[in-house]
Enzyme design. Sequence first.
Site, PDB file in Angstrom:
ATOM      1  CE1 TYR A   1      -5.061  -1.218  -4.512  1.00 21.92           C
ATOM      2  CE2 TYR A   1      -5.349  -3.755  -4.644  1.00 21.92           C
ATOM      3  CZ  TYR A   1      -5.166  -2.389  -3.856  1.00 21.92           C
ATOM      4  OH  TYR A   1      -5.286  -2.422  -2.403  1.00 21.92           O
TER       5      TYR A   1
ATOM      6  CB  VAL B   1       0.200  -5.739   4.494  1.00 18.44           C
ATOM      7  CG1 VAL B   1      -1.210  -5.153   4.923  1.00 18.44           C
ATOM      8  CG2 VAL B   1      -0.257  -6.054   2.880  1.00 18.44           C
TER       9      VAL B   1
ATOM     10  CB  SER C   1      -0.923  -0.082   1.245  1.00 15.88           C
ATOM     11  OG  SER C   1      -2.056  -0.777   0.834  1.00 15.88           O
TER      12      SER C   1
ATOM     13  CE1 TYR D   1      -4.004   1.301   4.638  1.00 19.16           C
ATOM     14  CE2 TYR D   1      -2.768   0.063   6.359  1.00 19.16           C
ATOM     15  CZ  TYR D   1      -2.889   0.475   4.906  1.00 19.16           C
ATOM     16  OH  TYR D   1      -2.197   0.310   4.162  1.00 19.16           O
TER      17      TYR D   1
ATOM     18  CE  LYS E   1      -4.292   1.006  -1.077  1.00 24.39           C
ATOM     19  NZ  LYS E   1      -3.941  -0.432  -1.052  1.00 24.39           N
TER      20      LYS E   1
HETATM   21  N1  GLN Z   1      -2.432  -5.915  -1.622  1.00 23.94           N
HETATM   22  C1  GLN Z   1      -3.034  -5.445  -0.200  1.00 23.94           C
HETATM   23  C2  GLN Z   1      -4.454  -5.464  -0.808  1.00 23.94           C
HETATM   24  O1  GLN Z   1      -4.890  -4.992  -1.549  1.00 23.94           O
HETATM   25  C3  GLN Z   1      -2.576  -4.019  -0.238  1.00 23.94           C
HETATM   26  C4  GLN Z   1      -3.228  -3.661   1.200  1.00 23.94           C
HETATM   27  C5  GLN Z   1      -1.957  -2.884   2.115  1.00 23.94           C
HETATM   28  O2  GLN Z   1      -0.796  -2.856   2.032  1.00 23.94           O
HETATM   29  N2  GLN Z   1      -2.421  -2.245   3.272  1.00 23.94           N
HETATM   30  O3  GLN Z   1      -5.281  -6.142   0.287  1.00 23.94           O
END
Ligand code: GLN
Length: 304
Positions: A188, A258, A63, A240, A66
């Site tokens: 994505y 993650v 993420s 988050y 993002k």
């Molecule tokens: N690839 C993970 C997902 O889409 C990314 C989520 C994350 O890093 N928080 O669930």
Amino acid sequence: MDYPELLEEIFHVARAFVGKGKVADYIPALARVPAEKFGIAISLLDGREYVMGDADESFSIQSVSKVFSLALALHHLGDQVWHRVGIEPSGNPFNSLVQLEYENGIPRNPFINAGALVVTDWLLGSSADPTTELLDWLRAATGNPHIGIDREVADSEWEHRHRNAALTHFMASCGNIRSNVDRVLRTYFEHCAIAMSCRDLARAGLVLAGHGKSPRLEERFLTRSQAKEINALMLTCGTYDAAGDFAFRVGLPGKSGVGGGILAVIPNLMSIAVWSPALDSHGNSMAGVEALERFTTLTGISVF
Ligand code: GLN
């Protein structure tokens, strides 16, 4: 500031947290990463750079991507991005479905999965090949031509796509996804599967410390306001439903993934990247948050 000594101290303190928490296991390719890894890199706008531990080992940025997808979308499309994605913290887990139905398929912010899926959809409408464009920018901004996609991770994300597919299909039913749903998901996942080291991430993050101008690049990538917007969203939404805790403890714009990476920004000064794969219950690296908290506490530098 004696940065090498500072990193030694942080390394020492954060090591007690390395391996605490749980390595992401929703896909096998991430579950295999050793929990004991720890790296930290700081990259200053004046060109100095300091690293410690596994700072040159590539990992799945997940993420953290993002931030870069949003930057590319703002670069191409400007403010219209905000017509289809909000700017408020969600207070929910990053892959939550519930809020989206109450709010008619408009994600709370671009740093939860639903928001990043809309940003990806924007990118597909504005660029012939958003993944190549993103990789080219990252390679140029870091000076590392080897940054690429971990195909095993991308394929594994696709295989286990149910939740992200549910989010995307639901938003498509509300008219907030315009491209083909599978194309949005594939793109994505490619962005989540970008593999970079802490050193790379810290260098790439300088575009946000430098108010939209990367020190390695001639051309300004973001306006000053756009860089401010991204930094503000990182502070309020980047970790988050733990964003309040992160702001309280660390006091910096930060974005986690993650894979165990966190990118933090100190505007006008530097960008910091940490990596340690074991996560807390919110999906943030335990040793990583600890290291960043220690950094701002020991130096007295934060945005506050
Ligand atoms: N690839 C993970 C997902 O889409 C990314 C989520 C994350 O890093 N928080 O669930």
